[in-house]
Design an enzyme around this catalytic site. Structure first.
Site, PDB file in Angstrom:
ATOM      1  NE  ARG A 159      -2.675   0.800   3.389  1.00 62.20           N
ATOM      2  CZ  ARG A 159      -1.987   1.110   4.440  1.00 62.20           C
ATOM      3  NH1 ARG A 159      -0.912   2.197   4.475  1.00 62.20           N
ATOM      4  NH2 ARG A 159      -1.680   0.437   5.628  1.00 62.20           N
ATOM      5  CE1 TYR A 215     -15.971  12.232 -15.720  1.00 65.64           C
ATOM      6  CE2 TYR A 215     -15.461  12.140 -13.504  1.00 65.64           C
ATOM      7  CZ  TYR A 215     -15.846  11.666 -14.578  1.00 65.64           C
ATOM      8  OH  TYR A 215     -16.117  10.319 -14.298  1.00 65.64           O
ATOM      9  CG  ASP A 273      -8.893  16.059 -15.182  1.00 63.76           C
ATOM     10  OD1 ASP A 273      -8.501  15.631 -15.910  1.00 63.76           O
ATOM     11  OD2 ASP A 273      -9.892  15.877 -14.717  1.00 63.76           O
ATOM     12  CE  LYS A 304     -12.510   8.007 -17.806  1.00 60.04           C
ATOM     13  NZ  LYS A 304     -12.737   9.389 -17.229  1.00 60.04           N
TER      14      LYS A 304
HETATM   15  C1  LIG Z   1     -12.912   9.769 -16.193  1.00 61.32           C
HETATM   16  C2  LIG Z   1     -12.615  11.166 -15.634  1.00 61.32           C
HETATM   17  C3  LIG Z   1     -12.089  11.386 -14.245  1.00 61.32           C
HETATM   18  C4  LIG Z   1     -12.264  10.453 -13.161  1.00 61.32           C
HETATM   19  O1  LIG Z   1     -11.559   9.148 -13.774  1.00 61.32           O
HETATM   20  P1  LIG Z   1     -11.889   7.514 -13.063  1.00 61.32           P
HETATM   21  O2  LIG Z   1     -11.118   7.004 -13.447  1.00 61.32           O
HETATM   22  O3  LIG Z   1     -13.407   7.433 -13.635  1.00 61.32           O
HETATM   23  O4  LIG Z   1     -12.046   7.920 -11.643  1.00 61.32           O
HETATM   24  C5  LIG Z   1     -11.788  12.555 -13.976  1.00 61.32           C
HETATM   25  N1  LIG Z   1     -11.470  13.689 -14.799  1.00 61.32           N
HETATM   26  C6  LIG Z   1     -11.903  13.201 -16.271  1.00 61.32           C
HETATM   27  C7  LIG Z   1     -11.647  14.602 -17.149  1.00 61.32           C
HETATM   28  C8  LIG Z   1     -12.594  12.369 -16.688  1.00 61.32           C
HETATM   29  O5  LIG Z   1     -12.758  11.949 -18.125  1.00 61.32           O
END
Ligand SMILES: *Cc1c(COP(=O)(O)O)cnc(C)c1O
Length: 360
Positions: free
Chosen positions: A47, A99, A171, A196
């Site tokens: 962890r 988001y 982000d 993603k």
């Molecule tokens: C999907 C997404 C997130 C969150 O990510 P997860 O892996 O689904 O928890 C945050 N920001 C953006 C722009 C996203 O597309």
């Protein structure tokens, strides 16, 4: 020497435990032996620290020109990690069209008095300046925004935030370090949902939070361990595998997205197209009922998520952004029939043919 993204992604990262291996082994062990009880080994408990997470963090940090970073279990746990060091009641300024999951997390914290939250239109300099007049701990950027693909001048806004004494986070899930490096634009932190494009194969969950300042990396490392937000060894191992082809995939997906945006812009059945001329994401509002178009698509699947090999369409209002109340959606400009497209790796001609047929 500054290495280019494709070279960073493809480089073997030999492990000291498997000299010469082109593919690093998977370190599944949850714990490690100590020589003696007083000398903590570099890897002790998974962890806290794990070689696969460390290798992925190192590659992502090199791509984002960060001092280091934390590999988390999801994009959302990276977002939570960014909030944990804040004092109770600290002010957070975030985009009003961020988001949906970010919106849900920030609003949930604000509702319980953990943070003082202000959502602003980041593309409106006067509104942004006004928001910063109250002492702010953290400014959140997301550009292009999801799902409306609005572009924020991160360098200009980050400089203003810094002058106001705020920490900044971007982000960068939508553009990836192949197209944008927020730390070089003056941000303190960069966040990824590696679920993603970075993994790109739609088969795991992961996140990362990277920082420009080594002291901040250390602080986040402490919080990630304390709260148990670190990702699994297996996911980190597989994400590094996906990362190998990131630059290639981004080139191809972006080229197709550009062609699809041009096709949709010239189609009489389309009212508006949002494409920032960079990246693999676009959104559009059809003139006719969106439900009819969705029902007719054959190649393109109706599903949340983005950045993977498969082209996906979604209705942000009821899918990805359902955590955002209808009034907030209206305020952010998210129409009920707005469709969002994440362009994958299929032939662009086939994708365009699918859209053309669906649009009738
Ligand atoms: C999907 C997404 C997130 C969150 O990510 P997860 O892996 O689904 O928890 C945050 N920001 C953006 C722009 C996203 O597309």
């Amino acid at each position: 020497m500054t290495r280019r993204p494709a070279t960073i992604a493809a480089s073997a990262r030999p492990s000291p435990h498997a000299p010469g291996a082109i593919v690093p082994p998977l370190f599944a062990s949850d714990t490690y032996c100590w020589e003696d009880a007083d000398t903590k080994p570099p890897f002790d408990y998974s962890r806290t620290v794990n070689p696969n997470r460390a290798m992925l963090a190192e590659a992502l940090a090199e791509l984002e020109r960060a001092a280091g970073g934390i590999v988390t279990g999801s994009g959302q746990s990276a977002a939570l990690l960014a909030l944990l060091p804040l004092e109770t009641g600290a002010r957070v300024v975030a985009p009003h069209d961020c988001y949906g999951g970010t919106y849900r997390l920030l609003a949930g914290f604000a509702d319980r008095g953990r943070i003082d939250l202000a959502f602003v239109d980041m593309t409106d300099p006067a509104a942004y300046r006004a928001a910063l007049e109250t002492e702010t701990a953290l400014v959140w950027f997301e550009s292009p925004s999801n799902p409306l693909m609005r572009v924020t001048d991160i360098a200009a806004r980050a400089a203003e935030a810094k002058a106001a004494g705020a920490r900044t986070i971007a982000d960068n899930t939508l553009l990836t370090p192949c197209r944008q490096r927020p730390l070089e634009l003056g941000c303190d932190l960069v966040l990824h949902s590696t679920t993603k494009a970075i993994n790109g194969h739609a088969d795991l969950f992961g996140g990362a939070l990277l920082a420009a300042d080594p002291a901040l990396v250390e602080e986040l490392d402490w919080w990630a361990n304390a709260a148990g937000l670190n990702g699994s060894a297996h996911d980190a191992w597989q994400t590094l595998r996906g990362l190998r082809t990131l630059p290639l995939r981004i080139d191809r997906q972006e080229e197709s997205a550009r062609r699809i945006a041009a096709f949709l812009s010239g189609h009489e059945g389309i009212e508006t197209v949002h494409y920032p001329d960079i990246g693999f994401m676009l959104s559009f509002v059809p003139r006719g009922p969106a439900t009819l178009i969705l029902a007719r698509l054959e190649l393109i699947s109706l599903a949340s998520s983005l950045g993977g090999f498969a082209t996906l369409v979604c209705v942000p209002a009821t899918m990805t952004h359902r955590g955002m109340p209808p009034e907030a959606q209206a305020e952010a400009g998210i129409a009920p029939d707005l469709l969002r497209l994440s362009v994958g790796l299929e032939e662009a001609d086939d994708l365009i043919a699918d859209l053309a047929r669906a649009l009738g």
